[in-house]
Each structure stands twice: as structure tokens, then as C-alpha cells.
Motif scaffolding. Structure first.
Motif, PDB file in Angstrom:
ATOM      1  N   GLU A   1      25.067 -14.694 -17.052  1.00  0.00           N
ATOM      2  CA  GLU A   1      24.498 -14.995 -15.746  1.00  0.00           C
ATOM      3  C   GLU A   1      23.468 -13.975 -15.280  1.00  0.00           C
ATOM      4  OE1 GLU A   1      27.058 -16.092 -12.574  1.00  0.00           O
ATOM      5  OE2 GLU A   1      27.785 -17.887 -13.610  1.00  0.00           O
ATOM      6  N   LYS A   2      23.749 -12.675 -15.467  1.00  0.00           N
ATOM      7  CA  LYS A   2      22.777 -11.685 -15.027  1.00  0.00           C
ATOM      8  C   LYS A   2      23.090 -10.329 -15.636  1.00  0.00           C
ATOM      9  CE  LYS A   2      22.723 -11.006 -10.678  1.00  0.00           C
ATOM     10  NZ  LYS A   2      22.776 -11.236  -9.226  1.00  0.00           N
TER      11      LYS A   2
ATOM     12  N   GLU B   1      26.678  -6.935  -5.409  1.00  0.00           N
ATOM     13  CA  GLU B   1      26.450  -8.077  -6.291  1.00  0.00           C
ATOM     14  C   GLU B   1      27.600  -8.313  -7.268  1.00  0.00           C
ATOM     15  OE1 GLU B   1      22.355  -8.692  -7.817  1.00  0.00           O
ATOM     16  OE2 GLU B   1      22.028  -6.640  -7.122  1.00  0.00           O
TER      17      GLU B   1
ATOM     18  N   THR C   1      17.907 -18.120 -17.926  1.00  0.00           N
ATOM     19  CA  THR C   1      18.906 -17.776 -16.911  1.00  0.00           C
ATOM     20  C   THR C   1      18.428 -16.609 -16.062  1.00  0.00           C
ATOM     21  OG1 THR C   1      20.718 -18.552 -18.317  1.00  0.00           O
ATOM     22  CG2 THR C   1      21.283 -17.027 -16.545  1.00  0.00           C
ATOM     23  N   SER C   2      17.843 -15.588 -16.702  1.00  0.00           N
ATOM     24  CA  SER C   2      17.334 -14.435 -15.965  1.00  0.00           C
ATOM     25  C   SER C   2      16.205 -14.837 -15.022  1.00  0.00           C
ATOM     26  CB  SER C   2      16.839 -13.364 -16.940  1.00  0.00           C
ATOM     27  OG  SER C   2      17.901 -12.831 -17.691  1.00  0.00           O
TER      28      SER C   2
ATOM     29  N   ASP D   1      15.766 -17.818 -13.656  1.00  0.00           N
ATOM     30  CA  ASP D   1      16.360 -18.562 -12.539  1.00  0.00           C
ATOM     31  C   ASP D   1      17.045 -17.615 -11.556  1.00  0.00           C
ATOM     32  OD1 ASP D   1      15.551 -21.074 -13.402  1.00  0.00           O
ATOM     33  OD2 ASP D   1      17.350 -21.392 -14.615  1.00  0.00           O
ATOM     34  N   ASP D   2      17.658 -16.558 -12.087  1.00  0.00           N
ATOM     35  CA  ASP D   2      18.346 -15.590 -11.231  1.00  0.00           C
ATOM     36  C   ASP D   2      17.356 -14.876 -10.316  1.00  0.00           C
ATOM     37  OD1 ASP D   2      20.634 -13.833 -10.429  1.00  0.00           O
ATOM     38  OD2 ASP D   2      19.418 -12.311 -11.402  1.00  0.00           O
TER      39      ASP D   2
ATOM     40  N   GLN E   1      16.034 -17.279  -7.623  1.00  0.00           N
ATOM     41  CA  GLN E   1      16.993 -17.496  -6.537  1.00  0.00           C
ATOM     42  C   GLN E   1      17.104 -16.271  -5.640  1.00  0.00           C
ATOM     43  OE1 GLN E   1      20.594 -18.690  -8.526  1.00  0.00           O
ATOM     44  NE2 GLN E   1      19.643 -20.519  -9.401  1.00  0.00           N
ATOM     45  N   ARG E   2      17.033 -15.082  -6.260  1.00  0.00           N
ATOM     46  CA  ARG E   2      17.137 -13.840  -5.495  1.00  0.00           C
ATOM     47  C   ARG E   2      16.002 -13.732  -4.484  1.00  0.00           C
ATOM     48  NH1 ARG E   2      16.384  -8.653  -8.932  1.00  0.00           N
ATOM     49  NH2 ARG E   2      17.470 -10.021 -10.392  1.00  0.00           N
TER      50      ARG E   2
END
Length: 503
Positions: free
Chosen positions: A154-155, A198, A313-314, A316-317, A320-321
Motif C-alpha cells: 500500500e505505501k 499514518e 499503487t504509490s 495513487d497514494d 489521494q494524499r
């Protein structure tokens, strides 16, 4: 025999290693490591000063490769904190003296390779990451903390807490204070506390430690890649500012070399504080290494696909952030990829460039978080400060520059920033930015009016873009007329937007 063998050479600041493998199964034929290289007092990466030792080891490796008749050789180097210019100097010296050309990899590339290997090779990983798993990878210059949820990456966070870096700080502090360990504990806490909000503290969280040779040696049985380690010493480290001699057992006292002893206490304290923050139900250590990750990436055809998934994924993270409009992002990403695929004869770029366009489409608007005015410039410097996992420095620069030029400014000879780019990326940036800018105009209203697009290139060098829409495209046509100039300049083709039903 030689056609079935391959070799991977890996240069790190503290050692250089060789692994010879038999294909297709990847059976290890020979695994050789050099003695300790001297880590630098300035930069961790001390390759120039270690040049003689590195070359001597490489010459020995070359003899082994000759003995085994290995012709397929992959030579990777960890760039660590080495300046890019110095890296070119070192790489050129190595090639002149050994004939081997090194491919420098940054930490984000190495971590992606290694995490992909952990996920693939470790049989227990699926069960361990069934709920929440944190993978803590120790390094000389920095450490990386990655989070997996239900088995999926996820991150990640890169932390300035490398064992060698902290060890040097300890040595300096001993000259000015009687209790440097207390200051080091505070230093470690300060670096970890900023990510604490986080971190998810779940009842079934697992902490997996990687690149900890002392723990590997003490706990992992021969033939295994995983072992559970006790938490008691970590509890003591967190409760006390200092660590009393003898209270930490294998965590510190069984270091194998002087270099390991110097970095093991900082690593121990980093592990202890991380465990306190994530509150794991259990702690494990794995001996799957960076070399294992490089080997897996070399012999496993599916490794890059897994890394690409992490890259997406990174992206998208970070999107979103920074609160981007997800509907607009999906629209632009979808049609940018369609344009890329249908225009291959025109742009002549490869699939990796397609991935970079896809990622740029996901993050090009993150600068709006700072200010809508000049948001494209803000997007660029946010991306420069937040390189994505799995991508080279060059790839990350291309994405940042495509984001910079996706809106108003153009990558032309009159643009000072564009002129300063390396020649080998200028054209790629211009081509990808031209495509992205065209697609971005098609959703200028941010209402996703267009549901389908058909492209047709005519003999008179006109690109007809026929759009199926559920509303009028007055704003989109106005924006398109402005943003299409870059496409025409780059490709020599005039794009024309046509609503379905028009001629």
C-alpha cells in the motif's frame, strides 16, 4: 552449459558480491562475497576510495565467470548517497578497468525488487500479511518502512536512519557529550514520530525485519528464510533511554564483524522504536536480501509486472494524499493510455514510456493542493521531492517534467528549464506531455462528458478525434484549441476535436 547460466554482480558500499545461477529454475551454482569495503566518512558510498579493492574482486569474479563459461552477466550497483556525476565517473572507471558496465539503482528500485522477491519467495508471506504487515528494511544510509494490507503493498516511507549514518553521528557526539545514546534515541524518535499518524496499529499486525545479518545468523535455521524473534529486549529499549550491557542478547552482542557492531546498536534502537509505534503481535526476521531481489528480477519474467503494480499503487497514494479529483484522474489516465496505444506509429515509444505516461496522468494535478495558479509547477516539485518506488531517477524526472508541461507551459527551446534537461529525455518528455495535454483538455470542465473516443489519422496529417459525449463540449473545444498546439509542434500533426454526429 554456458547457455543455461547467468550471473548477477551487486556492488554495495560495504561489499561486492557475485551469484551464478542455472536457468530456468534459478538454482545457485556459486555465491561469492568480497571482504568488507570501507564505508566513507563523508558519503556512505565510498566507491572511488575503494576502487582498487572493488576492481580486484571484480577481476576474481571474471575468472569465475570464465571458468563456468558464463556470458550473460548483469552488473548492478547501489547508488546510495553517491552524486550522479560521481556515479558516472565511478562507472566509467569500472568499465575501463574491468570491461563491466554497472547499472546504478536507487533505493526505490532496490526496494521494489526486494519487496517483490519477499512477496514471491517467502511461503509464509501471504499468511503473515493476511491483516497488516510492516516490512522494515535496514540500510547503511537509510531505512525503509513498507506497509502491506491483506497481502497487498500500500505505501512506504524512506527514513534518514541508516545504521552507518547514525553510527557516525554517535562517534561525533562522543567528543562533545558523555551520553550520546540518549541523544541518538531522541534523534531516532524525531525521525519516526512524523509518520506516526499514518501508521495503523491493529491487533494482528506483524513486523518483518529485513537486512539484519546479525539476527539472521542468530535466529534463522539453515535452509529457512524466516524466523520469529523475541520482543522482550525491544520492550526494554523502549522503556529505557539507554540499553544496559547484556540486556539485549543476540540483538547486539553477536555481531559478526566490527562494521556490524558499529551499526547494530542504531539498528536495534530503530527496530525498537518502530515496534513501539506499530505495536506488532509478533516480530519476524527474513534473510531475503537485495541480491535475492536482483536475482528474482533477472530470472523471473513476472517480477516487473509486480513492480509496476507497486508503482501504480504509490502514484495513487500520492494522488489521494494531495486530494486530486479522482474522477478526472480516471478519465485522463484511461484516454491517455488509449491515445498512446493508437498513436504508436507516430510517437515510436516503448511500453515503459506508456507506464510513465500512465503514472504522470495519475499525479499531474497534485499541485492544486498548494495553489491552482501554476499548479503544474507545484506538481513538478512535489514529484521531485517524492520519487516513486520502483522507478529510476531518470523515470521520476520524466514524470515530474511531464506533469510540469501538461497544462500551460511548453517544453520548447525558449523554456529555460527544458533546455537544462539531459538530451536523452527531452524528446520523451515533449511527446508524453503533448499527449497528456491533449487528453487533459478533453475534460476541462471536470464533468467527464466524453464516454468514448475514436482516433483517425488522415493522409493530410490531421488527427481526427471523434468524441461521444453526453453534453455539449463548448469548454472542451475551447481548451482543446489552445492545448493542441504542442501536439502539432512535436509531431507535425494537427489534432481536430469532432463531436459524434459532426462531419
Amino acid at each position: 552449459m554456458k547457455n543455461s547460466l547467468t550471473a548477477v554482480i551487486y556492488l554495495e558500499p560495504d561489499q561486492v558480491s557475485l551469484r551464478i545461477l542455472e536457468l530456468p529454475k534459478g538454482r545457485v551454482i556459486n555465491d561469492v562475497r568480497s571482504g568488507e569495503l570501507m564505508v566513507g566518512r563523508g558519503n556512505i558510498a565510498n566507491y572511488a576510495q575503494n576502487m582498487e579493492a572493488i576492481v580486484n574482486n571484480l577481476e576474481g569474479f571474471k575468472q569465475l565467470l570464465k571458468d563456468y563459461q558464463v556470458e550473460d552477466v548483469h552488473f548492478y550497483g547501489a547508488i546510495e548517497d553517491l552524486d550522479p556525476v560521481d556515479a558516472r565517473y565511478v562507472g566509467d572507471q569500472l568499465e575501463v578497468r574491468t570491461g563491466l558496465k554497472v547499472q546504478w539503482l536507487n533505493n526505490n528500485q532496490l526496494m521494489a525488487q526486494t519487496m517483490g522477491c519477499v512477496v514471491t519467495i517467502l511461503p509464509e508471506f501471504k499468511e503473515l500479511s493476511k491483516h497488516c504487515l510492516y516490512l522494515l528494511t535496514l540500510g547503511l544510509d537509510s531505512v525503509t518502512l513498507a506497509f502491506f494490507h491483506h497481502g497487498n503493498f500500500e505505501k512506504q516511507w524512506d527514513l534518514d536512519l541508516g545504521g552507518a549514518k547514525i553510527s557516525r553521528l554517535v562517534q561525533r557526539l562522543r567528543q562533545t557529550t558523555t551520553n550520546p545514546q540518549e541523544i541518538i534515541q531522541d534523534y531516532i524518535n524525531s525521525k519516526l514520530e512524523y509518520i506516526a499518524p499514518e501508521l495503523k496499529r491493529k491487533k494482528r499486525t506483524v513486523l518483518l525485519i529485513q537486512n539484519a545479518p546479525v539476527l539472521n545468523h542468530h535466529y534463522i535455521s539453515r535452509g529457512e528464510h524466516l524466523a520469529e524473534v523475541p520482543e522482550a529486549p525491544l520492550d526494554k529499549a523502549d522503556q529505557e533511554l539507554g540499553v544496559r550491557p547484556g540486556s539485549h542478547g543476540a540483538w547486539i552482542s553477536s555481531a559478526l564483524t566490527d562494521a556490524q557492531r558499529r551499526v547494530n546498536l542504531p539498528n536495534y534502537l530503530v527496530i525498537a522504536r518502530t515496534a513501539h509505534l506499530v505495536h506488532p503481535l509478533s516480530i519476524y526476521v527474513t534473510d531475503i536480501s537485495m541480491m535475492d531481489g536482483l536475482v528474482n528480477g533477472t530470472i523471473n519474467a513476472g517480477a516487473q509486472s509486480q513492480i509496476n503494480k507497486m508503482i501504480r499503487t504509490s502514484a495513487d497514494d500520492i494522488a489521494q494524499r494531495y486530494g486530486i479529483d479522482m474522477a478526472h484522474q480516471e478519465f485522463v489516465t484511461k484516454f491517455a493510455c488509449q491515445f498512446f496505444d493508437q498513436l504508436r506509429p507516430i510517437h515510436r515509444l516503448d511500453n515503459h514510456a506508456r507506464l510513465l505516461l500512465e503514472i504522470a496522468s495519475k499525479v499531474d494535478d497534485i499541485g492544486n493542493f498548494i495553489n491552482q495558479k501554476g499548479h503544474y509547477r507545484h506538481s513538478a516539485y512535489i514529484l521531485e521531492a517524492n520519487p516513486l518506488i520502483g522507478l529510476s531517477d531518470k523515470d521520476n524526472q520524466i514524470i515530474a517534467e511531464v506533469a510540469r508541461y501538461h497544462s500551460a507551459e511548453s517544453p520548447t527551446a525558449t523554456q529555460a528549464h527544458y533546455r537544462q534537461m539531459d538530451d536523452d529525455i527531452q524528446l520523451t518528455v515533449a511527446k508524453l506531455a503533448a499527449i497528456l495535454r491533449l487528453v487533459d483538455a478533453l475534460d476541462d470542465s471536470r464533468q467527464q462528458k466524453i464516454s468514448a473516443i475514436k482516433l483517425k489519422l488522415t493522409s493530410d496529417q490531421v488527427l481526427k478525434i471523434k468524441a461521444t459525449a453526453n453534453d455539449d463540449l463548448v469548454l472542451e473545444k475551447w481548451s482543446f484549441s489552445k492545448k493542441s498546439k504542442l501536439f502539432n509542434d512535436v509531431f507535425g500533426i494537427q489534432p481536430v476535436l469532432i463531436e459524434r454526429g459532426e462531419n
